[in-house]
Write an enzyme that holds these catalytic residues in place. Structure first.
Site, PDB file in Angstrom:
ATOM      1  N   TYR A  14       0.802  -1.171   0.070  1.00 37.00           N
ATOM      2  CA  TYR A  14      -0.088   0.036  -0.102  1.00 37.00           C
ATOM      3  C   TYR A  14       0.853   1.188   0.017  1.00 37.00           C
ATOM      4  O   TYR A  14       0.784   2.174   0.868  1.00 37.00           O
ATOM      5  CB  TYR A  14      -0.795  -0.059   1.365  1.00 37.00           C
ATOM      6  CG  TYR A  14      -1.931  -1.155   1.548  1.00 37.00           C
ATOM      7  CD1 TYR A  14      -2.839  -1.376   0.691  1.00 37.00           C
ATOM      8  CD2 TYR A  14      -1.679  -1.779   2.520  1.00 37.00           C
ATOM      9  CE1 TYR A  14      -3.624  -2.431   0.696  1.00 37.00           C
ATOM     10  CE2 TYR A  14      -2.535  -3.073   2.783  1.00 37.00           C
ATOM     11  CZ  TYR A  14      -3.629  -3.325   1.949  1.00 37.00           C
ATOM     12  OH  TYR A  14      -4.156  -4.502   2.081  1.00 37.00           O
ATOM     13  N   LYS A  62      -5.630 -13.651  10.861  1.00 41.95           N
ATOM     14  CA  LYS A  62      -4.814 -12.578  11.540  1.00 41.95           C
ATOM     15  C   LYS A  62      -4.296 -13.392  12.883  1.00 41.95           C
ATOM     16  O   LYS A  62      -3.153 -13.470  12.847  1.00 41.95           O
ATOM     17  CB  LYS A  62      -5.574 -11.357  11.872  1.00 41.95           C
ATOM     18  CG  LYS A  62      -5.708 -10.655  10.487  1.00 41.95           C
ATOM     19  CD  LYS A  62      -5.799  -9.148  10.551  1.00 41.95           C
ATOM     20  CE  LYS A  62      -5.539  -8.134   9.334  1.00 41.95           C
ATOM     21  NZ  LYS A  62      -6.690  -8.359   8.456  1.00 41.95           N
TER      22      LYS A  62
HETATM   23  C1  LIG Z   1      -7.046  -8.546   6.807  1.00 42.35           C
HETATM   24  C2  LIG Z   1      -8.304  -8.913   6.530  1.00 42.35           C
HETATM   25  C3  LIG Z   1      -8.434  -9.503   5.236  1.00 42.35           C
HETATM   26  C4  LIG Z   1      -7.293 -10.159   4.468  1.00 42.35           C
HETATM   27  O1  LIG Z   1      -6.479 -10.929   5.091  1.00 42.35           O
HETATM   28  P1  LIG Z   1      -4.907 -10.674   4.566  1.00 42.35           P
HETATM   29  O2  LIG Z   1      -4.207 -11.889   5.288  1.00 42.35           O
HETATM   30  O3  LIG Z   1      -4.156  -9.712   4.650  1.00 42.35           O
HETATM   31  O4  LIG Z   1      -5.165 -11.480   2.933  1.00 42.35           O
HETATM   32  C5  LIG Z   1      -9.784 -10.129   4.972  1.00 42.35           C
HETATM   33  N1  LIG Z   1     -10.748  -9.686   5.942  1.00 42.35           N
HETATM   34  C6  LIG Z   1     -10.612  -8.793   6.817  1.00 42.35           C
HETATM   35  C7  LIG Z   1     -11.877  -8.758   7.688  1.00 42.35           C
HETATM   36  C8  LIG Z   1      -9.539  -8.614   7.327  1.00 42.35           C
HETATM   37  O5  LIG Z   1      -9.262  -7.988   8.291  1.00 42.35           O
END
Ligand SMILES: *Cc1c(COP(=O)(O)O)cnc(C)c1O
Length: 430
Positions: free
Chosen positions: A17, A268
């Site tokens: 980004y 995450k």
């Molecule tokens: C971060 C995020 C994603 C994408 O996950 P990545 O691991 O960055 O591909 C999708 N949905 C939500 C709600 C997120 O917070």
């Protein structure tokens, strides 16, 4: 300022980004312990955003470190087709036990976006396998963010503004406002009445829309969405990539609405912020739609690094910590402290809203916030405001003194901004 280390330049690395022509050099981190990042020049920063919302136990938790080291010595990775290893099978069973209802069939991948792609593939093929191939559109909500791959960009509100260059390449999802009140609920139902026969699924970030600007909705809204999906026979995909593993105060956000989605996406904080891993978890009726004599009914997906053993060992260790350490109580304490200490920001001119949910605190401004980033680093905290929001998503292990440092710094920096109210327009994303 100390000289940057000799390896740090922008000759070969392309940053996320970022406009590479003007991107400042990122800060060199040489270590991280607890809630602190150690920089190459000896400075320390308190991490108020858990490395893109992942490091829920802080950095370097000895239990996760030991589990990953042990696993690395024994088996780092083998392909997941035809071969099996204990960490993945154990993790799948544990996730199935923790998730509500019959969410019990776990498909592993390596990133959040891919886990949403897989969920949408599941939803589309679910209907194909049921002889309803015309049900292949997705309904998503304004303000939502679901990832950076093509199908997830199509389900991300274009107004979030990150994916302008790719608009229309993949047909966009159908967008609705979250059914928060009578008027929006009526519009939502009207849209579904007209479009449901063409829809495969509704995808939602339960209780908190994250990268779209940290907007909250209540459990009743989520329950309304679940009920509408039931009424129209639509699959509900809950993107719990940000909310999963305690962030909103319960292990999973959908539990607060007593809603069981048909498919859940997790990533995450799944490994406590240590290794990349994601899971798409389906309910039994979804899984069953893929069973049968015909091979064509099977789900055609299989990432090379699917269920990496190191990542699964880290995730199992992270789940141990949710069992052994009082994470949800810590989240409740963080919520109280954030409510109390961020409140002072509300009366500052230019502050539009202050909102808190679990271990998330948001101060929304009436103008761009990204320009405030250096001011936080100067004051020894790592925060990365974007859009119009300054937000806190600290590791759950943060103590009250460090959390106060974060909230006090937010107040200081926002108060100064409020006095000086910059007028320039900064375009920015997460
Ligand atoms: C971060 C995020 C994603 C994408 O996950 P990545 O691991 O960055 O591909 C999708 N949905 C939500 C709600 C997120 O917070």
């Amino acid at each position: 300022m100390a000289e940057p280390p000799n390896w740090l330049n922008l000759d070969h690395v392309w940053l996320p980004y970022a406009q590479m022509a003007t991107a400042p050099l990122p800060l060199p981190v040489v270590g991280a312990q607890g809630v602190r990042l150690a920089l190459a020049d000896g400075r320390e920063l308190i991490d108020g955003i858990s490395s893109w919302w992942t490091a829920c136990h802080g950095y370097g938790h000895p239990h996760i470190v030991a589990a990953v080291q042990k696993q690395a010595a024994q088996l780092s990775h083998v392909m997941f087709a035809g071969l099996a290893h204990e960490p993945a099978y154990t993790l799948a069973a544990r996730l199935a036990a923790l998730l509500p209802g019959d969410l019990e069939h776990v498909f592993f991948s390596e990133s959040g976006s891919v886990s949403v792609e897989i969920a949408l593939k599941m939803a589309l093929q679910y209907w194909r396998n049921h002889g309803r191939p015309e049900r292949r559109r997705v309904l998503a909500f304004r303000g939502g963010y679901h990832g950076d791959t093509f199908m997830t960009m199509a389900a991300t509100d274009p107004a979030v503004g990150m994916h302008e260059a790719f608009r229309g390449i993949v047909p966009p999802a159908l967008f609705a406002d979250l059914p928060r009140d009578e008027a929006s609920a009526a519009a939502f139902h009207e849209l579904l009445d007209a479009q449901a026969p063409t829809l495969a699924a509704v995808v939602v970030e339960p209780l908190v829309q994250g990268a779209g600007g940290f907007r909250l909705h209540d459990a009743a809204t989520l329950a309304r969405i679940r009920a509408a999906c039931d009424f129209h026979g639509l699959l509900l995909v809950a993107d719990e990539i940000m909310t999963g593993f305690g962030r909103t105060g319960s292990l999973f956000a959908c539990q607060q609405a007593h809603a069981v989605p048909d498919i859940v996406c997790l990533s995450k904080a799944l490994t406590g912020g240590t290794l990349p891993l994601a899971a798409t978890v389906a309910r039994r009726h979804v899984f069953d739609a893929f069973r049968g004599e015909a091979f064509e009914r099977a789900l055609m997906h299989g990432p090379t690094y699917m269920a990496n053993a190191l990542a699964c060992a880290a995730a199992n260790a992270s789940l141990d910590l949710f069992e052994r350490e009082p994470r949800l109580l810590q989240v409740a304490a963080i919520e109280d402290q954030l409510r109390h200490e961020l409140e002072a920001c509300r009366s500052l001119p230019g502050v539009v809203d202050v909102r808190v949910k679990g271990a998330l605190g948001v101060v929304e401004l009436d103008g761009p916030a990204a320009g405030l980033r250096p001011a936080f680093v100067e004051r020894g905290v790592w925060l990365r405001p974007f859009g119009n929001v300054v937000y806190l998503m600290p590791p759950f292990v943060i103590d009250t003194a460090d959390l106060s440092r974060l909230t006090t710094t937010v107040w200081e920096v926002v108060a100064r901004w409020s006095r000086e109210r910059p007028k320039e327009k900064v375009r920015d994303v997460v």
